[in-house]
Design an enzyme around this catalytic site. Structure first.
Site, PDB file in Angstrom:
ATOM      1  CB  SER A 106       1.883  -2.579 -10.897  1.00 51.51           C
ATOM      2  OG  SER A 106       2.112  -2.218 -12.256  1.00 51.51           O
TER       3      SER A 106
ATOM      4  CE1 TYR B  15       5.080   1.736  -8.554  1.00 55.19           C
ATOM      5  CE2 TYR B  15       4.972   0.552 -10.642  1.00 55.19           C
ATOM      6  CZ  TYR B  15       4.336   1.174  -9.577  1.00 55.19           C
ATOM      7  OH  TYR B  15       2.959   1.223  -9.531  1.00 55.19           O
TER       8      TYR B  15
HETATM    9  N1  LIG Z   1      -1.835   4.847 -11.465  1.00 55.96           N
HETATM   10  C1  LIG Z   1      -1.286   3.783 -12.063  1.00 55.96           C
HETATM   11  O1  LIG Z   1      -1.028   3.776 -13.293  1.00 55.96           O
HETATM   12  C2  LIG Z   1      -0.999   2.557 -11.237  1.00 55.96           C
HETATM   13  C3  LIG Z   1      -0.763   1.345 -11.941  1.00 55.96           C
HETATM   14  C4  LIG Z   1      -0.472   0.201 -11.208  1.00 55.96           C
HETATM   15  C5  LIG Z   1      -0.448   0.263  -9.833  1.00 55.96           C
HETATM   16  N2  LIG Z   1      -0.680   1.443  -9.180  1.00 55.96           N
HETATM   17  C6  LIG Z   1      -0.588   1.434  -7.715  1.00 55.96           C
HETATM   18  O2  LIG Z   1      -1.791   1.946  -7.165  1.00 55.96           O
HETATM   19  C7  LIG Z   1      -1.523   2.489  -5.870  1.00 55.96           C
HETATM   20  C8  LIG Z   1      -2.190   3.841  -5.737  1.00 55.96           C
HETATM   21  O3  LIG Z   1      -1.555   4.764  -6.593  1.00 55.96           O
HETATM   22  P1  LIG Z   1      -2.308   5.911  -7.393  1.00 55.96           P
HETATM   23  O4  LIG Z   1      -2.066   5.659  -8.829  1.00 55.96           O
HETATM   24  O5  LIG Z   1      -3.694   6.080  -6.915  1.00 55.96           O
HETATM   25  O6  LIG Z   1      -1.379   7.161  -7.022  1.00 55.96           O
HETATM   26  P2  LIG Z   1      -1.655   8.548  -6.289  1.00 55.96           P
HETATM   27  O7  LIG Z   1      -2.883   9.221  -6.831  1.00 55.96           O
HETATM   28  O8  LIG Z   1      -0.357   9.291  -6.363  1.00 55.96           O
HETATM   29  O9  LIG Z   1      -1.965   8.127  -4.792  1.00 55.96           O
HETATM   30  C9  LIG Z   1      -0.968   7.693  -3.914  1.00 55.96           C
HETATM   31  C10 LIG Z   1      -1.511   7.790  -2.496  1.00 55.96           C
HETATM   32  O10 LIG Z   1      -0.478   7.373  -1.597  1.00 55.96           O
HETATM   33  C11 LIG Z   1      -0.315   8.378  -0.598  1.00 55.96           C
HETATM   34  N3  LIG Z   1       1.072   8.413  -0.166  1.00 55.96           N
HETATM   35  C12 LIG Z   1       2.162   8.730  -0.913  1.00 55.96           C
HETATM   36  N4  LIG Z   1       3.266   8.691  -0.166  1.00 55.96           N
HETATM   37  C13 LIG Z   1       2.861   8.355   1.087  1.00 55.96           C
HETATM   38  C14 LIG Z   1       3.545   8.177   2.323  1.00 55.96           C
HETATM   39  N5  LIG Z   1       4.882   8.335   2.419  1.00 55.96           N
HETATM   40  N6  LIG Z   1       2.828   7.836   3.419  1.00 55.96           N
HETATM   41  C15 LIG Z   1       1.483   7.677   3.336  1.00 55.96           C
HETATM   42  N7  LIG Z   1       0.790   7.830   2.198  1.00 55.96           N
HETATM   43  C16 LIG Z   1       1.480   8.170   1.092  1.00 55.96           C
HETATM   44  C17 LIG Z   1      -0.754   9.671  -1.260  1.00 55.96           C
HETATM   45  O11 LIG Z   1      -1.233  10.616  -0.320  1.00 55.96           O
HETATM   46  P3  LIG Z   1      -0.387  11.785   0.396  1.00 55.96           P
HETATM   47  O12 LIG Z   1       0.451  12.444  -0.656  1.00 55.96           O
HETATM   48  O13 LIG Z   1      -1.454  12.645   0.988  1.00 55.96           O
HETATM   49  O14 LIG Z   1       0.416  11.103   1.450  1.00 55.96           O
HETATM   50  C18 LIG Z   1      -1.911   9.197  -2.107  1.00 55.96           C
HETATM   51  O15 LIG Z   1      -3.091   9.145  -1.342  1.00 55.96           O
HETATM   52  C19 LIG Z   1       0.007   2.516  -5.725  1.00 55.96           C
HETATM   53  O16 LIG Z   1       0.426   1.422  -4.931  1.00 55.96           O
HETATM   54  C20 LIG Z   1       0.492   2.340  -7.154  1.00 55.96           C
HETATM   55  O17 LIG Z   1       1.773   1.763  -7.216  1.00 55.96           O
HETATM   56  C21 LIG Z   1      -0.961   2.576  -9.861  1.00 55.96           C
END
Ligand SMILES: NC(=O)c1ccc[n+]([C@@H]2O[C@H](COP(=O)([O-])OP(=O)(O)OC[C@H]3O[C@@H](n4cnc5c(N)ncnc54)[C@H](OP(=O)(O)O)[C@@H]3O)[C@@H](O)[C@H]2O)c1
Length: 267
Positions: free
Chosen positions: A143, A156
């Site tokens: 991030s 985080y």
């Molecule tokens: N969105 C942003 O603004 C942003 C910015 C910078 C970086 N990121 C990074 O991008 C990545 C993806 O995030 P996202 O934004 O796409 O969020 P998201 O839509 O909440 O997706 C998170 C994913 O992780 C899975 N997950 C959560 N807890 C888990 C666990 N204990 N075991 C296995 N799987 C788990 C969830 O599926 P289940 O609930 O089905 O397990 C879901 O598929 C993350 O690493 C996040 O830190 C996001």
């Protein structure tokens, strides 16, 4: 009978929603078979069916809570031994709001387990597999908060700083074996992570929020261009290159036999 694709299989964690779901779609479009990992079986099954129908690739699902040590080990062992796997996308992650002092210790350690321990263990398994094969790629979701300490939740931010460091160091280690490592550093991206962590996207300036599809497409272009670190929204790549050059300039002075003059005690 399904014939394994020459592109190899991509294992994507957190593939049930958000950025991981888009990676699944885009990598299937590139001809990769898929292993989709997350906890929500219903969503994974629906996603697998949709991707199989639209891209005609083989899609397996693996229901796993990656904060569970046994589940993580089992997945890592599979990743280590399955020679059809050529890409790991370390994407699953959670965020938290609030101060470190005020955070719930159990939730804090769960986040560290998912954002730090799990990608490290999976990267280790992938590194062993891909090094032996002399090919492969590890894509780690960091991030931009790694570059902006003090803006967001402390743990985080630190977990994403770890991902950046892991990726750069691992790229240096694996490059001679022909294995690629990329850290993707998204800014604010419209996904469920915001609601899940108790925050809303609505109060954030719209010009700072990227759609997940645009973010992943940009990150894959960065991957194709050979980048180790990709900042999807940074307009001028030279800004990043200047930071790397400034850091490299520290090199000769980072370890010397004497403390710097400003730290020496007066005789
Ligand atoms: N969105 C942003 O603004 C942003 C910015 C910078 C970086 N990121 C990074 O991008 C990545 C993806 O995030 P996202 O934004 O796409 O969020 P998201 O839509 O909440 O997706 C998170 C994913 O992780 C899975 N997950 C959560 N807890 C888990 C666990 N204990 N075991 C296995 N799987 C788990 C969830 O599926 P289940 O609930 O089905 O397990 C879901 O598929 C993350 O690493 C996040 O830190 C996001």
């Amino acid at each position: 009978m399904h014939v394994a694709t020459p592109e190899g299989t991509a294992l994507i964690t957190g593939a049930s929603s958000g950025i991981g779901a888009v990676y699944a779609d885009r990598l299937a479009a590139r001809g990769h078979d898929l292993i989709l990992v997350a906890r929500d079986r219903t969503r994974l099954e629906a996603q697998a069916q949709r991707l199989q129908d639209s891209h005609h690739v083989k899609v397996q699902i693996q229901v796993a809570d990656l904060t569970n040590g046994q589940a993580l080990d089992a997945l890592a062992e599979h990743l280590r031994g399955d020679t059809t796997i050529s890409v790991l996308v370390n994407n699953a992650g959670v965020a938290m709001q609030g101060s470190l002092a005020g955070s719930d210790p159990a939730a804090l350690l769960q986040m560290v387990a998912l954002n730090v321990t799990a990608p490290t263990r999976l990267a280790q398994a992938a590194a062993a597999n891909f090094t032996a094969a002399g090919r492969g790629a590890i894509i780690n979701l960091g991030s931009v908060v790694a570059l902006a300490p003090g803006l967001f939740n402390v743990a985080y931010t630190a977990s994403k700083g770890y991902i950046l460091s892991l990726s750069e160091a691992l790229q240096a280690e694996l490059a001679p074996a022909g294995v690629r490592v990329q850290a993707v550093l998204p800014g604010i991206t419209r996904t469920e992570i915001w609601e899940r962590s108790g925050a809303g996207l609505d109060q954030l300036p719209a010009h700072m929020v990227m759609e997940a599809e645009a973010m992943v497409d940009a990150a894959l272009r960065g991957f194709d261009q050979g980048e180790t670190v990709t900042l999807p929204s940074l307009p001028d790549a030279e800004d990043w290159n200047r930071l790397l050059a400034a850091r490299a300039a520290l090199g000769p002075n980072l370890s010397l036999s004497q403390p710097a003059p400003r730290y020496r005690t007066e005789a």
